[in-house]
Design a protein around this motif. Sequence first.
Motif, PDB file in Angstrom:
ATOM      1  N   TYR A  25      47.655  16.179  20.084  1.00  0.00           N
ATOM      2  CA  TYR A  25      47.089  14.961  20.836  1.00  0.00           C
ATOM      3  C   TYR A  25      47.508  14.790  22.068  1.00  0.00           C
ATOM      4  O   TYR A  25      48.525  15.309  22.663  1.00  0.00           O
ATOM      5  CB  TYR A  25      47.696  13.505  20.016  1.00  0.00           C
ATOM      6  N   GLY A  26      46.497  14.090  22.989  1.00  0.00           N
ATOM      7  CA  GLY A  26      47.107  14.267  24.252  1.00  0.00           C
ATOM      8  C   GLY A  26      46.827  12.813  25.070  1.00  0.00           C
ATOM      9  O   GLY A  26      45.986  11.921  24.436  1.00  0.00           O
ATOM     10  N   SER A  27      47.234  12.509  26.329  1.00  0.00           N
ATOM     11  CA  SER A  27      46.811  11.434  27.058  1.00  0.00           C
ATOM     12  C   SER A  27      45.935  11.902  28.125  1.00  0.00           C
ATOM     13  O   SER A  27      46.350  12.740  28.895  1.00  0.00           O
ATOM     14  CB  SER A  27      48.072  10.699  27.635  1.00  0.00           C
ATOM     15  N   SER A  75      51.510  20.032  19.294  1.00  0.00           N
ATOM     16  CA  SER A  75      51.732  19.811  20.649  1.00  0.00           C
ATOM     17  C   SER A  75      51.378  18.382  21.132  1.00  0.00           C
ATOM     18  O   SER A  75      50.166  17.899  20.701  1.00  0.00           O
ATOM     19  CB  SER A  75      50.761  20.595  21.591  1.00  0.00           C
ATOM     20  N   TRP A  76      52.227  17.759  22.001  1.00  0.00           N
ATOM     21  CA  TRP A  76      51.896  16.353  22.553  1.00  0.00           C
ATOM     22  C   TRP A  76      51.491  16.824  24.129  1.00  0.00           C
ATOM     23  O   TRP A  76      52.080  17.589  24.896  1.00  0.00           O
ATOM     24  CB  TRP A  76      53.122  15.453  22.655  1.00  0.00           C
ATOM     25  N   GLY A  77      50.142  16.564  24.330  1.00  0.00           N
ATOM     26  CA  GLY A  77      49.741  16.573  25.793  1.00  0.00           C
ATOM     27  C   GLY A  77      50.176  15.375  26.787  1.00  0.00           C
ATOM     28  O   GLY A  77      49.857  14.446  26.308  1.00  0.00           O
ATOM     29  N   VAL A  78      51.043  15.856  27.627  1.00  0.00           N
ATOM     30  CA  VAL A  78      51.779  14.435  28.098  1.00  0.00           C
ATOM     31  C   VAL A  78      51.856  14.969  29.373  1.00  0.00           C
ATOM     32  O   VAL A  78      51.607  16.029  30.251  1.00  0.00           O
ATOM     33  CB  VAL A  78      53.266  14.363  27.743  1.00  0.00           C
ATOM     34  N   TRP A  79      52.276  13.692  30.263  1.00  0.00           N
ATOM     35  CA  TRP A  79      52.001  13.785  31.952  1.00  0.00           C
ATOM     36  C   TRP A  79      53.825  13.582  32.373  1.00  0.00           C
ATOM     37  O   TRP A  79      54.431  12.730  31.686  1.00  0.00           O
ATOM     38  CB  TRP A  79      51.385  12.732  32.635  1.00  0.00           C
ATOM     39  N   VAL A  80      54.094  14.422  33.426  1.00  0.00           N
ATOM     40  CA  VAL A  80      55.461  14.345  33.876  1.00  0.00           C
ATOM     41  C   VAL A  80      55.214  14.214  35.318  1.00  0.00           C
ATOM     42  O   VAL A  80      54.620  14.728  36.041  1.00  0.00           O
ATOM     43  CB  VAL A  80      56.116  15.616  33.708  1.00  0.00           C
ATOM     44  N   SER A  81      56.372  13.159  35.813  1.00  0.00           N
ATOM     45  CA  SER A  81      56.258  13.027  37.186  1.00  0.00           C
ATOM     46  C   SER A  81      56.978  14.145  37.998  1.00  0.00           C
ATOM     47  O   SER A  81      58.158  14.370  37.334  1.00  0.00           O
ATOM     48  CB  SER A  81      56.762  11.606  37.556  1.00  0.00           C
ATOM     49  N   LEU A  82      56.814  14.652  38.997  1.00  0.00           N
ATOM     50  CA  LEU A  82      57.671  15.417  39.856  1.00  0.00           C
ATOM     51  C   LEU A  82      57.929  14.954  41.240  1.00  0.00           C
ATOM     52  O   LEU A  82      57.052  14.089  41.727  1.00  0.00           O
ATOM     53  CB  LEU A  82      56.564  16.649  39.875  1.00  0.00           C
ATOM     54  N   SER A  83      58.795  15.409  41.876  1.00  0.00           N
ATOM     55  CA  SER A  83      59.034  15.109  43.249  1.00  0.00           C
ATOM     56  C   SER A  83      57.819  15.553  44.017  1.00  0.00           C
ATOM     57  O   SER A  83      56.955  16.694  43.497  1.00  0.00           O
ATOM     58  CB  SER A  83      60.253  15.726  43.629  1.00  0.00           C
ATOM     59  N   GLU A  84      57.708  15.234  45.279  1.00  0.00           N
ATOM     60  CA  GLU A  84      56.444  15.668  46.104  1.00  0.00           C
ATOM     61  C   GLU A  84      56.822  17.109  46.443  1.00  0.00           C
ATOM     62  O   GLU A  84      55.687  17.678  46.395  1.00  0.00           O
ATOM     63  CB  GLU A  84      56.631  14.755  47.428  1.00  0.00           C
ATOM     64  N   ASP A  85      58.015  17.446  46.849  1.00  0.00           N
ATOM     65  CA  ASP A  85      58.147  19.068  47.104  1.00  0.00           C
ATOM     66  C   ASP A  85      57.691  19.701  45.803  1.00  0.00           C
ATOM     67  O   ASP A  85      57.090  20.871  45.844  1.00  0.00           O
ATOM     68  CB  ASP A  85      59.713  19.114  47.375  1.00  0.00           C
ATOM     69  N   ASN A  86      58.248  19.714  44.663  1.00  0.00           N
ATOM     70  CA  ASN A  86      58.020  20.291  43.668  1.00  0.00           C
ATOM     71  C   ASN A  86      56.633  20.385  43.026  1.00  0.00           C
ATOM     72  O   ASN A  86      55.866  21.443  42.725  1.00  0.00           O
ATOM     73  CB  ASN A  86      58.858  19.913  42.269  1.00  0.00           C
ATOM     74  N   PHE A  87      55.894  19.105  43.110  1.00  0.00           N
ATOM     75  CA  PHE A  87      54.341  19.029  42.858  1.00  0.00           C
ATOM     76  C   PHE A  87      53.717  20.039  43.896  1.00  0.00           C
ATOM     77  O   PHE A  87      52.836  20.765  43.683  1.00  0.00           O
ATOM     78  CB  PHE A  87      54.251  17.558  43.173  1.00  0.00           C
ATOM     79  N   GLY A  88      54.054  19.964  45.129  1.00  0.00           N
ATOM     80  CA  GLY A  88      53.336  20.746  46.112  1.00  0.00           C
ATOM     81  C   GLY A  88      53.637  22.233  45.902  1.00  0.00           C
ATOM     82  O   GLY A  88      52.473  23.204  46.214  1.00  0.00           O
ATOM     83  N   SER A 110      55.945  10.772  31.722  1.00  0.00           N
ATOM     84  CA  SER A 110      55.428   9.530  31.958  1.00  0.00           C
ATOM     85  C   SER A 110      54.117   9.233  30.987  1.00  0.00           C
ATOM     86  O   SER A 110      52.922   8.755  31.653  1.00  0.00           O
ATOM     87  CB  SER A 110      54.778   9.905  33.370  1.00  0.00           C
ATOM     88  N   THR A 111      54.217   9.431  29.898  1.00  0.00           N
ATOM     89  CA  THR A 111      53.494   9.217  28.660  1.00  0.00           C
ATOM     90  C   THR A 111      54.101   8.547  27.725  1.00  0.00           C
ATOM     91  O   THR A 111      55.179   8.807  27.301  1.00  0.00           O
ATOM     92  CB  THR A 111      52.831  10.336  28.119  1.00  0.00           C
ATOM     93  N   GLU A 112      53.505   7.239  27.334  1.00  0.00           N
ATOM     94  CA  GLU A 112      53.867   6.859  26.095  1.00  0.00           C
ATOM     95  C   GLU A 112      53.427   7.193  24.776  1.00  0.00           C
ATOM     96  O   GLU A 112      52.185   7.293  24.475  1.00  0.00           O
ATOM     97  CB  GLU A 112      53.822   5.287  26.176  1.00  0.00           C
ATOM     98  N   LEU A 113      54.203   7.771  23.829  1.00  0.00           N
ATOM     99  CA  LEU A 113      53.729   8.257  22.668  1.00  0.00           C
ATOM    100  C   LEU A 113      54.215   7.059  21.558  1.00  0.00           C
ATOM    101  O   LEU A 113      55.156   6.906  21.120  1.00  0.00           O
ATOM    102  CB  LEU A 113      54.459   9.616  22.510  1.00  0.00           C
ATOM    103  N   PRO A 114      53.079   6.354  21.083  1.00  0.00           N
ATOM    104  CA  PRO A 114      53.267   5.200  20.302  1.00  0.00           C
ATOM    105  C   PRO A 114      53.916   5.567  18.854  1.00  0.00           C
ATOM    106  O   PRO A 114      53.997   4.556  18.369  1.00  0.00           O
ATOM    107  CB  PRO A 114      51.856   4.619  20.414  1.00  0.00           C
ATOM    108  N   VAL A 115      54.018   6.591  18.443  1.00  0.00           N
ATOM    109  CA  VAL A 115      54.531   6.912  16.900  1.00  0.00           C
ATOM    110  C   VAL A 115      55.968   6.881  17.039  1.00  0.00           C
ATOM    111  O   VAL A 115      56.628   7.168  15.926  1.00  0.00           O
ATOM    112  CB  VAL A 115      53.889   8.259  16.547  1.00  0.00           C
TER     113      VAL A 115
END
Length: 170
Positions: A25-27, A75-88, A110-115
């Motif tokens: 499942y994913g977001s 698998s859970w398809g999720v989003w994760v926040s990264l620092s600007e440097d790591n994202f770059g 940065s994903t809410e999994l409601p289960v």
Amino acid sequence: MSATDAHQHTCACCAEPHDGPPLSYGSPAPVSWKSRYRLRRDSELTSDQCMIKGKHFYVHGLVEIPVRDSDETFSWGVWVSLSEDNFGRMHDLWEDPAREQEPPYFGWLSTELPVYPESTLLLKTHVRTREVGRRPLIELEPTEHPLAVEQREGITMDRVREFAGLLLRG
């Protein structure tokens, strides 16, 4: 969910019927994404990466959980926040086969999994890049949060069916 749904589902990726409950499942976006951001020049959402207001950066990855009583992985398809440097850095290496050699990046889920009875937002993670064409692997820090425990210890097919019942009904 009807009785047949527990035994067969149509895959969202290939649109083909498959036996058993879905194993992923994913977001579509991080929890902080708003549709009005599409109009901003400093915000972008793709299927793999997201930037909000030029200040917040996210990558789409997979929390993989072994299914103990089968050869499958959930698998859970999720989003994760990264620092600007790591994202770059991740963005610059996105199509580079050498990206597999990168050390993991720290991020916040940065994903809410409601289960889960407890919020999954802001759980500490490590983002491991994999070969080009595969989503990054998201490893949760080893806490007692139910998601972290399931990633460490695995789940059963009954738990996968429970997810299907919770997420596909209605």
